[in-house]
Motif scaffolding. Sequence first.
Motif, PDB file in Angstrom:
ATOM      1  N   ALA A  50       1.666 -12.462 -20.077  1.00 33.64           N
ATOM      2  CA  ALA A  50       0.215 -11.782 -19.926  1.00 33.64           C
ATOM      3  C   ALA A  50      -0.607 -12.338 -18.555  1.00 33.64           C
ATOM      4  CB  ALA A  50      -0.801 -11.827 -20.775  1.00 33.64           C
ATOM      5  N   ILE A 108      -0.780  -6.444 -22.893  1.00 32.83           N
ATOM      6  CA  ILE A 108       0.288  -7.285 -22.943  1.00 32.83           C
ATOM      7  C   ILE A 108      -0.125  -8.698 -23.495  1.00 32.83           C
ATOM      8  CG2 ILE A 108       1.623  -8.432 -21.200  1.00 32.83           C
ATOM      9  CD1 ILE A 108       1.924  -5.494 -20.970  1.00 32.83           C
ATOM     10  N   ALA A 114       4.440  -5.512 -25.238  1.00 33.42           N
ATOM     11  CA  ALA A 114       3.443  -4.383 -24.628  1.00 33.42           C
ATOM     12  C   ALA A 114       2.917  -3.686 -25.778  1.00 33.42           C
ATOM     13  CB  ALA A 114       4.018  -3.659 -23.603  1.00 33.42           C
TER      14      ALA A 114
END
Length: 122
Positions: A50, A108, A114
């Motif tokens: 992320a 994310i 995702a």
Amino acid sequence: MRKHILLPILAALALAACQQGGEATGNAAADNAAEANAVVENGAVGNNVAAEVIAMNDAQRNVVFIRAIMDAGLKCDHVESSQRLDDQDGNPMWRANCSGGVAHMVTITPDGTAKIVSRTDR
């Protein structure tokens, strides 16, 4: 509709950015297996995917989003733009705007998953 997709391509991109070239064996299956193993090992050491997506420029990030959207089986020919939104459950979230006016919310997680939320009724 909510789809969850693991982004191995994102981990591969992060791994490729960290490496300074490598030897190809000439065997595509062996190369793919080695890449898959490298991705698994890369995720195991605690990389925060992320944070890597946050650090990407818009074009790189949009490529990650189009891949996640397509892997989820959703329609999107091209991500024209994306806007960062408020975090969702402690994870960064963006609105990915596809050509044709369709938008998907993409979150994310640190492990590279995702989470895509789409409204198909509009």
